[in-house]
Design a protein around this motif. Structure first.
Motif, PDB file in Angstrom:
ATOM      1  N   LEU A 259       0.892  -1.350   0.014  1.00  0.00           N
ATOM      2  CA  LEU A 259      -0.084  -0.118  -0.425  1.00  0.00           C
ATOM      3  C   LEU A 259       0.428   1.386   0.419  1.00  0.00           C
ATOM      4  N   ASP A 260       2.139   1.483   0.699  1.00  0.00           N
ATOM      5  CA  ASP A 260       2.946   2.044   1.013  1.00  0.00           C
ATOM      6  C   ASP A 260       3.703   3.143  -0.018  1.00  0.00           C
ATOM      7  N   ALA A 261       3.338   1.819  -1.032  1.00  0.00           N
ATOM      8  CA  ALA A 261       4.447   2.112  -1.912  1.00  0.00           C
ATOM      9  C   ALA A 261       4.504   2.108  -3.518  1.00  0.00           C
ATOM     10  N   SER A 265       4.598   5.915  -5.035  1.00  0.00           N
ATOM     11  CA  SER A 265       4.062   5.899  -7.147  1.00  0.00           C
ATOM     12  C   SER A 265       3.256   7.119  -7.624  1.00  0.00           C
ATOM     13  N   GLY A 266       2.851   7.454  -6.269  1.00  0.00           N
ATOM     14  CA  GLY A 266       1.586   8.683  -7.287  1.00  0.00           C
ATOM     15  C   GLY A 266       0.251   7.837  -7.249  1.00  0.00           C
ATOM     16  N   LEU A 267       0.111   7.114  -7.151  1.00  0.00           N
ATOM     17  CA  LEU A 267      -1.107   6.443  -6.614  1.00  0.00           C
ATOM     18  C   LEU A 267      -2.326   7.843  -6.370  1.00  0.00           C
ATOM     19  N   LEU A 268      -2.361   8.126  -5.637  1.00  0.00           N
ATOM     20  CA  LEU A 268      -3.229   9.561  -5.467  1.00  0.00           C
ATOM     21  C   LEU A 268      -3.255  10.498  -6.671  1.00  0.00           C
ATOM     22  N   ASP A 269      -2.485  10.382  -7.694  1.00  0.00           N
ATOM     23  CA  ASP A 269      -2.485  11.691  -8.611  1.00  0.00           C
ATOM     24  C   ASP A 269      -3.893  11.848  -9.735  1.00  0.00           C
ATOM     25  N   GLY A 270      -4.763  10.807  -8.938  1.00  0.00           N
ATOM     26  CA  GLY A 270      -5.958  11.319  -9.608  1.00  0.00           C
ATOM     27  C   GLY A 270      -6.461  10.811 -10.816  1.00  0.00           C
ATOM     28  N   ASP A 271      -5.545   9.392 -11.082  1.00  0.00           N
ATOM     29  CA  ASP A 271      -5.007   8.970 -12.259  1.00  0.00           C
ATOM     30  C   ASP A 271      -6.250   7.399 -12.217  1.00  0.00           C
ATOM     31  N   LEU A 272      -6.737   7.121 -12.875  1.00  0.00           N
ATOM     32  CA  LEU A 272      -8.114   5.852 -12.611  1.00  0.00           C
ATOM     33  C   LEU A 272      -6.932   4.445 -13.876  1.00  0.00           C
ATOM     34  N   ASP A 273      -6.268   4.199 -13.258  1.00  0.00           N
ATOM     35  CA  ASP A 273      -5.321   3.266 -13.770  1.00  0.00           C
ATOM     36  C   ASP A 273      -4.717   1.813 -12.478  1.00  0.00           C
ATOM     37  N   ALA A 274      -4.286   1.151 -13.425  1.00  0.00           N
ATOM     38  CA  ALA A 274      -3.623  -0.101 -12.482  1.00  0.00           C
ATOM     39  C   ALA A 274      -3.806  -0.020 -11.217  1.00  0.00           C
ATOM     40  N   ARG A 275      -2.937   0.901 -10.762  1.00  0.00           N
ATOM     41  CA  ARG A 275      -2.206   1.337  -9.834  1.00  0.00           C
ATOM     42  C   ARG A 275      -3.594   1.655  -8.641  1.00  0.00           C
TER      43      ARG A 275
END
Length: 511
Positions: A259-261, A265-275
């Protein structure tokens, strides 16, 4: 779940950033009619500009007009005046455009011309993979993809559906399958931007089973996700590689680290993706259901209000909604879970996994005890693979038994039996539905003995945190728990693996 007619495409990012113009070399003049240098320069410049225009048309989606122009440009003698790089890229783009226009013969001709200019070029070979898949030629796709991966100077942007389909095609060819996975591994390929640890577990398993034990440790070094670590720990094939006392192989700690990784990696940058999907799945394993609901609330509301995403985002949005279904189900908000399953099926239809989401809706209905509605939802699906036919028949079998329709139940049963080698899971579930524990135990033992199915079977037997069964699952879940305790099943588990207790919630929430 593999389908029988997948029209899969590669994401040709490298291709769409390539142009055919700039710095066009001049051709030797003809002795009979020597044109002036200025005339030649103008002619070449105009020709290069026409390529630029056609390429831009193709990129923007006007592939019909682009192909008409490209056919003329490919026939022009001026093409020979391009250097090898620009000639190859022009032919590659023309081939890709012809493929988009459903002209496979023309596409192959242009792509072969591209390879003549740039022999062994990874991106041209990758374009051929897309064409092979659309032409339902998986063997050729495997060959071209393996070559492309070996020759690429960096990770290729290969769609994960293509990889999944080719893996399924090679399921009975372990050496070839291992070679493809090794090529992906060596290339540094990622699936939707994340490390495909499930595939690397498949690779490590094939290495352990096929005389490549020396390569297993390097493969395991890239496996750090909790679900895959549980599988490694449960399977005795990996005992020599897994230090069970090492925190690196602790699934609960790994879940939090993962979760931390993902955040870093930019999870919460607003992108809707596999992350984002991976993030939600890991939250579910840690039983953080309210966080999943908070993560998906705005998206679910937008979908409920009728908004639809782009095709590129539909895949990930549908799987995020799938995580929301699981969280709602655990919190006993079953009406909302069903409504969300319907939303996921609607949104999923815009992406490549629509069939899976439609099936998921049917299984949610079945778990809620709405067996006839589940049968109706599943009955709309056509052109299914053998595996999909077995899933459809299982729902039909349960619905027919509920309403006392012996004829339909027998017909559905026959479908499942006919597909039992490729769909043992559904065959086993049918036997549990019938109350045939002896038969179900025999199937489960077959799965444990199968190099291909052992990992899934062992994973399903681990002692995970559970929730109460939904109304439609109470009886079959009780039969499953009884099945796990049988002496013959326990003996086979002890031979090939082990069952451990984890403070995590598995995908089989109520088992």
């Amino acid at each position: 779940m593999p389908r029988c007619t997948p029209l899969l495409a590669l994401l040709l990012a490298a291709l769409t950033s390539t142009t055919a113009s700039a710095n066009v070399p001049r051709t030797p003049t003809s002795p009979s009619q020597p044109p002036s240098d200025a005339a030649m320069d103008a002619s070449h410049a105009e020709y290069a500009q026409q390529w630029d225009t056609a390429i831009e048309q193709s990129r923007s989606g006007n592939t019909l007009a682009a192909l008409i122009a490209m056919e003329r440009l490919m026939d022009s003698p001026l093409l020979a005046d391009f250097d090898a790089e620009r000639r190859g890229r022009a032919a590659q783009f023309a081939g890709w455009t012809a493929a988009k226009q459903k002209q496979p013969a023309l596409a192959r001709r242009y792509l072969q011309q591209a390879l003549q200019a740039l022999p062994g070029d990874a991106h041209i070979l990758a374009t051929l993979v897309s064409l092979d898949l659309n032409d339902d030629q998986p063997a050729a796709a495997v060959e071209h993809l393996t070559q492309a991966l070996a020759r690429a100077d960096g990770p290729l942007p290969i769609d994960h559906h293509a990889v999944s389909y080719l893996q399924y095609h090679l399921r009975e060819q372990p050496v070839q399958r291992m070679a493809l996975l090794q090529a992906l591994f060596d290339n540094g390929w990622k699936s939707g931007g994340i490390e495909p640890t499930g595939l690397w577990l498949d690779l490590a398993t094939l290495q352990a089973d096929n005389g490549r034990g020396d390569a297993v440790r390097a493969t395991l070094a890239r496996i750090d996700t909790p679900a895959e670590l549980i599988r490694l720990r449960s399977d005795k094939r990996f005992d020599r590689y897994v230090d069970r006392a090492d925190a690196r192989f602790d699934p609960v700690k790994a879940a939090q680290v993962h979760l931390d990784a993902l955040r870093v990696s930019g999870l919460l940058d607003g992108d809707l993706d596999a992350r984002l999907v991976d993030f939600s799945s890991t939250l579910l394993m840690l039983d953080r259901n309210e966080e999943v609901l908070a993560l998906t609330a705005d998206l679910a509301e937008a979908v409920a209000e009728g908004q639809s995403p782009s095709a590129a985002k539909a895949e990930w949005l549908a799987w995020l909604l799938n995580s929301r279904i699981a969280a709602l189900r655990r919190l006993e908000r079953t009406e909302e879970a069903l409504a969300t399953a319907k939303l996921a099926a609607r949104i999923g239809a815009f992406g490549p996994d629509g069939l899976e989401h439609q099936m998921n809706l049917a299984f949610v209905l079945n778990s809620l005890g709405q067996t006839q509605e589940a049968d109706a939802a599943m009955a709309t699906l056509t052109d299914l693979s053998g595996y999909g036919q077995a899933a459809q028949a299982l729902i039909r079998f349960a619905a027919a038994r509920e309403r006392g329709d012996a004829t339909t139940a027998a017909t559905a049963r026959a479908v499942i039996v006919a597909q039992r080698q490729g769909a043992r899971l559904f065959y086993r579930e049918m036997l549990l539905e019938e109350g045939d524990l002896d038969g179900a135990a025999a199937v489960l033992i077959e799965q444990l003995r199968s190099p291909l199915e052992r990992s899934d079977a062992l994973a399903s037997l681990q002692d995970m945190r559970v929730y109460p069964s939904l109304p439609g699952d109470v009886r079959i879940d009780a039969a499953w728990r009884e099945l796990k305790q049988r002496a013959d099943v326990q003996a086979e588990v002890s031979r090939v693996g082990r069952i451990e207790r984890y403070d995590l919630v598995g995908s089989a929430t109520s088992r």
